[in-house]
Scaffold this motif. Sequence first.
Motif, PDB file in Angstrom:
ATOM      1  N   SER A 250       0.848  -1.203   0.000  1.00  0.00           N
ATOM      2  CA  SER A 250       0.000   0.000   0.000  1.00  0.00           C
ATOM      3  C   SER A 250       0.878   1.245   0.000  1.00  0.00           C
ATOM      4  CB  SER A 250      -0.913   0.008   1.226  1.00  0.00           C
ATOM      5  OG  SER A 250      -0.151   0.199   2.402  1.00  0.00           O
ATOM      6  N   SER A 251       0.250   2.364  -0.108  1.00  0.00           N
ATOM      7  CA  SER A 251       0.996   3.625  -0.096  1.00  0.00           C
ATOM      8  C   SER A 251       0.824   4.350   1.236  1.00  0.00           C
ATOM      9  CB  SER A 251       0.513   4.528  -1.246  1.00  0.00           C
ATOM     10  OG  SER A 251      -0.895   4.756  -1.122  1.00  0.00           O
ATOM     11  N   GLY A 252       0.228   3.644   2.214  1.00  0.00           N
ATOM     12  CA  GLY A 252      -0.031   4.271   3.512  1.00  0.00           C
ATOM     13  C   GLY A 252       1.153   4.158   4.453  1.00  0.00           C
ATOM     14  N   SER A 253       0.948   4.607   5.681  1.00  0.00           N
ATOM     15  CA  SER A 253       1.986   4.553   6.712  1.00  0.00           C
ATOM     16  C   SER A 253       1.401   3.923   7.973  1.00  0.00           C
ATOM     17  CB  SER A 253       2.512   5.953   7.019  1.00  0.00           C
ATOM     18  OG  SER A 253       1.466   6.768   7.536  1.00  0.00           O
ATOM     19  N   ARG A 254       2.309   3.453   8.844  1.00  0.00           N
ATOM     20  CA  ARG A 254       1.899   2.820  10.110  1.00  0.00           C
ATOM     21  C   ARG A 254       2.819   3.293  11.223  1.00  0.00           C
ATOM     22  NH1 ARG A 254      -0.385  -2.466   9.429  1.00  0.00           N
ATOM     23  NH2 ARG A 254      -0.150  -2.777  11.682  1.00  0.00           N
ATOM     24  N   LYS A 255       2.310   3.189  12.438  1.00  0.00           N
ATOM     25  CA  LYS A 255       3.156   3.432  13.600  1.00  0.00           C
ATOM     26  C   LYS A 255       3.888   2.134  13.947  1.00  0.00           C
ATOM     27  CE  LYS A 255       2.079   7.731  14.594  1.00  0.00           C
ATOM     28  NZ  LYS A 255       3.116   8.803  14.547  1.00  0.00           N
ATOM     29  N   ALA A 256       5.103   2.256  14.402  1.00  0.00           N
ATOM     30  CA  ALA A 256       5.875   1.074  14.769  1.00  0.00           C
ATOM     31  C   ALA A 256       6.695   1.369  16.021  1.00  0.00           C
ATOM     32  CB  ALA A 256       6.793   0.650  13.628  1.00  0.00           C
ATOM     33  N   ARG A 257       6.799   0.360  16.876  1.00  0.00           N
ATOM     34  CA  ARG A 257       7.630   0.481  18.082  1.00  0.00           C
ATOM     35  C   ARG A 257       9.007  -0.100  17.789  1.00  0.00           C
ATOM     36  NH1 ARG A 257       8.978  -2.449  22.717  1.00  0.00           N
ATOM     37  NH2 ARG A 257       7.818  -4.286  21.997  1.00  0.00           N
ATOM     38  N   VAL A 258      10.059   0.586  18.236  1.00  0.00           N
ATOM     39  CA  VAL A 258      11.435   0.133  18.012  1.00  0.00           C
ATOM     40  C   VAL A 258      11.800  -0.906  19.083  1.00  0.00           C
ATOM     41  CG1 VAL A 258      13.851   0.830  17.894  1.00  0.00           C
ATOM     42  CG2 VAL A 258      12.059   2.339  16.980  1.00  0.00           C
ATOM     43  N   LEU A 259      12.293  -2.050  18.632  1.00  0.00           N
ATOM     44  CA  LEU A 259      12.630  -3.141  19.551  1.00  0.00           C
ATOM     45  C   LEU A 259      14.024  -2.991  20.153  1.00  0.00           C
ATOM     46  CD1 LEU A 259      11.247  -6.137  17.458  1.00  0.00           C
ATOM     47  CD2 LEU A 259      10.159  -5.032  19.410  1.00  0.00           C
ATOM     48  N   TYR A 260      14.984  -2.530  19.349  1.00  0.00           N
ATOM     49  CA  TYR A 260      16.374  -2.448  19.797  1.00  0.00           C
ATOM     50  C   TYR A 260      16.992  -1.136  19.328  1.00  0.00           C
ATOM     51  CZ  TYR A 260      15.267  -7.417  19.237  1.00  0.00           C
ATOM     52  OH  TYR A 260      14.644  -8.634  19.237  1.00  0.00           O
ATOM     53  N   ASP A 261      18.034  -0.709  20.024  1.00  0.00           N
ATOM     54  CA  ASP A 261      18.795   0.448  19.560  1.00  0.00           C
ATOM     55  C   ASP A 261      19.427   0.141  18.211  1.00  0.00           C
ATOM     56  OD1 ASP A 261      18.147   1.660  21.915  1.00  0.00           O
ATOM     57  OD2 ASP A 261      20.127   1.435  22.842  1.00  0.00           O
ATOM     58  N   TYR A 262      19.506   1.146  17.350  1.00  0.00           N
ATOM     59  CA  TYR A 262      20.157   0.964  16.051  1.00  0.00           C
ATOM     60  C   TYR A 262      20.912   2.236  15.691  1.00  0.00           C
ATOM     61  CZ  TYR A 262      20.913   0.241  11.066  1.00  0.00           C
ATOM     62  OH  TYR A 262      21.497   0.106   9.825  1.00  0.00           O
ATOM     63  N   ASP A 263      22.206   2.077  15.357  1.00  0.00           N
ATOM     64  CA  ASP A 263      23.032   3.205  14.949  1.00  0.00           C
ATOM     65  C   ASP A 263      23.080   3.260  13.430  1.00  0.00           C
ATOM     66  OD1 ASP A 263      23.663   3.880  17.584  1.00  0.00           O
ATOM     67  OD2 ASP A 263      25.285   2.402  17.650  1.00  0.00           O
ATOM     68  N   ALA A 264      22.681   4.379  12.854  1.00  0.00           N
ATOM     69  CA  ALA A 264      22.682   4.523  11.398  1.00  0.00           C
ATOM     70  C   ALA A 264      24.095   4.360  10.848  1.00  0.00           C
ATOM     71  CB  ALA A 264      22.113   5.884  11.014  1.00  0.00           C
ATOM     72  N   ALA A 265      24.201   3.573   9.772  1.00  0.00           N
ATOM     73  CA  ALA A 265      25.515   3.336   9.164  1.00  0.00           C
ATOM     74  C   ALA A 265      25.915   4.485   8.247  1.00  0.00           C
ATOM     75  CB  ALA A 265      25.500   2.024   8.390  1.00  0.00           C
ATOM     76  N   ASN A 266      24.932   5.232   7.716  1.00  0.00           N
ATOM     77  CA  ASN A 266      25.235   6.363   6.847  1.00  0.00           C
ATOM     78  C   ASN A 266      24.073   7.356   6.900  1.00  0.00           C
ATOM     79  OD1 ASN A 266      23.210   5.404   4.895  1.00  0.00           O
ATOM     80  ND2 ASN A 266      24.740   3.820   4.415  1.00  0.00           N
ATOM     81  N   SER A 267      24.165   8.440   6.109  1.00  0.00           N
ATOM     82  CA  SER A 267      23.174   9.510   6.178  1.00  0.00           C
ATOM     83  C   SER A 267      21.810   9.134   5.622  1.00  0.00           C
ATOM     84  CB  SER A 267      23.693  10.748   5.419  1.00  0.00           C
ATOM     85  OG  SER A 267      23.946  10.412   4.059  1.00  0.00           O
ATOM     86  N   SER A 268      21.744   7.994   4.872  1.00  0.00           N
ATOM     87  CA  SER A 268      20.451   7.581   4.317  1.00  0.00           C
ATOM     88  C   SER A 268      19.618   6.798   5.331  1.00  0.00           C
ATOM     89  CB  SER A 268      20.663   6.717   3.063  1.00  0.00           C
ATOM     90  OG  SER A 268      21.237   5.464   3.417  1.00  0.00           O
TER      91      SER A 268
END
Length: 311
Positions: A250-268
């Motif tokens: 679909s083209s919609g959006s949803r709310k989501a809960r984060v399970l674990y910490d995550y460090d972005a590997a790059n700016s994207s």
Amino acid sequence: FTEEKLGQAEKTELDAHLENLLSKAECTKLWTEKIMKQTEVLLQPNPNARIEEFVYEKLDRKAPSRMNNPELLGQYMIDAGNEFGPGTAYGNALIKCGETQKRIGTADRELIQTSAINFLTPLRNFIEGDYKTIASEQEVRITQSEFDRQAEITRLLLEGISSTHAHHLRCLNDFVEAQMTYYAQCYQYMLDLQKQLGSFPSTFLSNNNQSSSAPVQSFSTPSVLASASASLPSVSNSIVTSGISELKSSSGSRKARVLYDYDAANSSELSLLADEVITVYSIPGMDSDWLMGERGNQKGKVPITYLELLN
């Protein structure tokens, strides 16, 4: 005694009770030696290291301290992670794995030390102490009066074999408790590491060009481990899978809960904090293992294995 050995004199007979005690002592000695040796092999599989420790023990010197295999692997992982860059996803994961391996190595070292003190040493003391005394006393048969005196001493020592069994039983309980502590530590360390790295369900094994139809080996989980892992959040159930499939189609959006910490590997990518709630959606052509995530005016790619979709 010499004439008895040469067959020139009749062997001094022992009463049936003493003969039975001697047989029990010999049996205890043989099995104690076997258990000792195999326990040493279990605790230190490297035969060269065992020989080195034996030599140092006989010289009454302390063996040089060296890293065990888990500690060495952990150090290599940490060094590699620092080389690749702690800010990268792979480098960060290597460092976390390395720290866990080093903790397992420390637990392994504690198991060896505890077992040596509480289990191996008492067994070795019996072989080199009480049993040697028993063996030497039963050889003394020079005169009848001397034999009678020595036989009584031997009888008293032999009758202590039952208490030896009781003592070794307590030592065995200590050994089992040390092993239980060790394996519980290792299991907890791996649970913590899994939480840090994230859980990868079989649904998403297609990553890195692997076929999603590849067989996934199933294991029978002991009840104690099953109950411990029951509290961990799971992202592989059918509800989550179907929810993500619907979101991607679909083209919609949803709310989501984060399970674990995550460090972005790059700016994207978007860095995540455990338990925060973000908005996620899919865009055409996006990798199957990722979604777009938004938090306020920040947005970026997020791994789906770190998310729990909310109703």
